[in-house]
Design an enzyme around this catalytic site. Structure first.
Site, PDB file in Angstrom:
ATOM      1  N   ASN A   9       0.867  -1.184   0.000  1.00 28.00           N
ATOM      2  CA  ASN A   9       0.000   0.000   0.000  1.00 28.00           C
ATOM      3  C   ASN A   9       0.900   1.230   0.000  1.00 28.00           C
ATOM      4  O   ASN A   9       1.462   1.598   1.029  1.00 28.00           O
ATOM      5  CB  ASN A   9      -0.890  -0.046   1.254  1.00 28.00           C
ATOM      6  CG  ASN A   9      -1.714   1.225   1.422  1.00 28.00           C
ATOM      7  OD1 ASN A   9      -1.804   2.052   0.509  1.00 28.00           O
ATOM      8  ND2 ASN A   9      -2.318   1.387   2.594  1.00 28.00           N
ATOM      9  N   LYS A  11       0.157   4.274  -0.341  1.00 33.05           N
ATOM     10  CA  LYS A  11      -0.470   5.493   0.215  1.00 33.05           C
ATOM     11  C   LYS A  11      -0.194   6.679  -0.714  1.00 33.05           C
ATOM     12  O   LYS A  11      -0.146   6.505  -1.924  1.00 33.05           O
ATOM     13  CB  LYS A  11       0.016   5.727   1.651  1.00 33.05           C
ATOM     14  CG  LYS A  11      -0.149   4.458   2.491  1.00 33.05           C
ATOM     15  CD  LYS A  11       0.009   4.664   3.960  1.00 33.05           C
ATOM     16  CE  LYS A  11      -0.156   3.321   4.661  1.00 33.05           C
ATOM     17  NZ  LYS A  11      -0.189   3.434   6.113  1.00 33.05           N
ATOM     18  N   HIS A  95      -9.654   1.063   4.523  1.00 32.85           N
ATOM     19  CA  HIS A  95      -8.386   1.302   5.211  1.00 32.85           C
ATOM     20  C   HIS A  95      -8.625   2.265   6.377  1.00 32.85           C
ATOM     21  O   HIS A  95      -9.427   3.207   6.263  1.00 32.85           O
ATOM     22  CB  HIS A  95      -7.333   1.871   4.257  1.00 32.85           C
ATOM     23  CG  HIS A  95      -5.962   1.884   4.868  1.00 32.85           C
ATOM     24  ND1 HIS A  95      -5.574   2.870   5.744  1.00 32.85           N
ATOM     25  CD2 HIS A  95      -4.935   1.015   4.784  1.00 32.85           C
ATOM     26  CE1 HIS A  95      -4.339   2.600   6.156  1.00 32.85           C
ATOM     27  NE2 HIS A  95      -3.924   1.489   5.587  1.00 32.85           N
ATOM     28  N   GLU A  97      -7.059   4.695   7.467  1.00 29.24           N
ATOM     29  CA  GLU A  97      -6.848   6.127   7.172  1.00 29.24           C
ATOM     30  C   GLU A  97      -8.064   6.711   6.448  1.00 29.24           C
ATOM     31  O   GLU A  97      -8.409   7.882   6.636  1.00 29.24           O
ATOM     32  CB  GLU A  97      -5.554   6.303   6.358  1.00 29.24           C
ATOM     33  CG  GLU A  97      -4.333   6.096   7.249  1.00 29.24           C
ATOM     34  CD  GLU A  97      -3.090   5.571   6.547  1.00 29.24           C
ATOM     35  OE1 GLU A  97      -3.011   5.636   5.304  1.00 29.24           O
ATOM     36  OE2 GLU A  97      -2.190   5.076   7.256  1.00 29.24           O
ATOM     37  N   GLU A 167      -5.582  -4.927  10.370  1.00 23.65           N
ATOM     38  CA  GLU A 167      -4.570  -3.901  10.598  1.00 23.65           C
ATOM     39  C   GLU A 167      -4.897  -3.129  11.865  1.00 23.65           C
ATOM     40  O   GLU A 167      -5.701  -2.174  11.829  1.00 23.65           O
ATOM     41  CB  GLU A 167      -4.552  -2.916   9.421  1.00 23.65           C
ATOM     42  CG  GLU A 167      -4.208  -3.542   8.094  1.00 23.65           C
ATOM     43  CD  GLU A 167      -3.641  -2.498   7.129  1.00 23.65           C
ATOM     44  OE1 GLU A 167      -2.484  -2.653   6.737  1.00 23.65           O
ATOM     45  OE2 GLU A 167      -4.329  -1.523   6.821  1.00 23.65           O
ATOM     46  N   GLY A 173       2.207   2.357  10.712  1.00 23.82           N
ATOM     47  CA  GLY A 173       3.155   3.458  10.581  1.00 23.82           C
ATOM     48  C   GLY A 173       3.822   3.862  11.890  1.00 23.82           C
ATOM     49  O   GLY A 173       4.435   4.920  11.974  1.00 23.82           O
ATOM     50  N   SER A 212       3.118  -2.013  10.331  1.00 21.10           N
ATOM     51  CA  SER A 212       4.561  -2.064  10.591  1.00 21.10           C
ATOM     52  C   SER A 212       5.194  -3.412  10.269  1.00 21.10           C
ATOM     53  O   SER A 212       6.122  -3.843  10.953  1.00 21.10           O
ATOM     54  CB  SER A 212       4.869  -1.636  12.028  1.00 21.10           C
ATOM     55  OG  SER A 212       4.448  -0.293  12.238  1.00 21.10           O
TER      56      SER A 212
HETATM   57  P1  PGA Z   1       2.674   0.367   7.587  1.00 22.94           P
HETATM   58  O1  PGA Z   1       1.241   0.566   6.891  1.00 22.94           O
HETATM   59  O2  PGA Z   1       3.230  -0.941   7.059  1.00 22.94           O
HETATM   60  O3  PGA Z   1       3.494   1.554   7.143  1.00 22.94           O
HETATM   61  O4  PGA Z   1       2.453   0.309   9.044  1.00 22.94           O
HETATM   62  C1  PGA Z   1       0.368  -0.516   6.678  1.00 22.94           C
HETATM   63  C2  PGA Z   1      -0.933  -0.039   6.078  1.00 22.94           C
HETATM   64  O5  PGA Z   1      -1.403   1.055   6.433  1.00 22.94           O
HETATM   65  O6  PGA Z   1      -1.531  -0.736   5.226  1.00 22.94           O
END
Ligand code: PGA
Length: 250
Positions: A9, A11, A95, A97, A167, A173, A212
């Site tokens: 992903n 982003k 997601h 976000e 997640e 993140g 992460s």
């Molecule tokens: P990250 O993001 O691996 O940077 O923690 C995962 C995601 O949001 O799908």
């Protein structure tokens, strides 16, 4: 046997030159014989480039969201048919976000999921609890409500072409990964819930872990029974790291 899937992903990251060099490095490190499905989710403006570079490869691509409407006066939005036109196979829905920063509710997520399935896209449904919800002991009820919203609107059969990503919001993140035990517990909850509705779908659906994931923690996570791969953010922006995570899933 579920074939592992590792998805990147991206982003809101990238540029024409960065996307070209990342995709070329992924191509150089992949072959159709790979034991893991590799998928990338670039930002909308780079889907065309993904289509051009990846079309004859084993790497597939998808979009980070879609609008539930077929077309019309929705300034700034992108429809399922546009994604299909750009060769997308997958689309992320729900997601955290999108839920947190853009106000997508469980029912908005279910509407997007429905549109994706009806259009022939394979939705990758993201679910997960916040730190406060985990600390209050609400993890199971939050995940259950997120999945039930999709089941209520679309039915269990709609999950035949879907993938789920667990997640935990507190792990995205932040560099704080769920332990393999914490992740496996939620993955098993999700699978049991689906198995109770439909044996075939529950046993075949791929449930990815995200939050992460890195080349150093991936192998321990992917070794667990119900963890079928990963949805990777930060570490998917470097070909070497992303391919190492892919290898950990093999
Ligand atoms: P990250 O993001 O691996 O940077 O923690 C995962 C995601 O949001 O799908």
């Amino acid at each position: 046997m579920r074939k592992p899937l590792v998805a990147g992903n991206w982003k809101m990251h990238g540029s024409k030159s960065m996307v070209t060099s990342l995709l070329k490095s992924l191509l150089a490190g992949s072959s159709p014989q790979d034991a893991v499905d590799l998928v990338v989710f670039p930002p909308f403006p780079y889907l065309y480039r993904a289509q051009k570079l990846l079309r004859d490869s084993s790497i597939t691509w998808g979009a980070q969201t879609l609008n539930p409407a077929a077309q019309g006066a929705h300034t700034g939005e992108v429809s399922a048919s546009m994604l299909l036109d750009l060769g997308c196979r997958y689309v992320l829905v729900g997601h955290s976000e999108r839920r947190r920063l853009y106000g997508e509710s469980d029912s908005d997520v279910a509407a997007r999921f429905e549109t994706a399935v009806q259009a022939g896209l394979e939705p990758l449904l993201c679910v997960g609890e916040t730190l406060e919800q985990r600390e209050r002991g609400e993890t199971n009820s939050v995940i259950t409500a997120q999945i039930d919203a999709v089941l209520a609107r679309c039915g269990i059969d709609s999950l035949a072409s879907a993938t789920i990503a667990y997640e935990p919001v507190w792990a995205i993140g932040t560099g704080k990964t769920a332990t393999p035990d914490q992740a496996q517990e939620v993955h098993a909850l999700i699978r049991d819930k689906l198995l109770a509705r439909d044996d075939m779908i529950g046993s075949q659906i791929r449930i990815l872990y995200g939050g992460s994931v890195s080349s150093s923690n991936a192998a321990d996570l992917f070794a667990r029974e119900d963890i079928d791969g990963g949805l990777v953010g930060g570490a998917s922006l470097k070909a070497e790291d992303f391919l190492a995570i892919r290898d950990a899933a093999a």
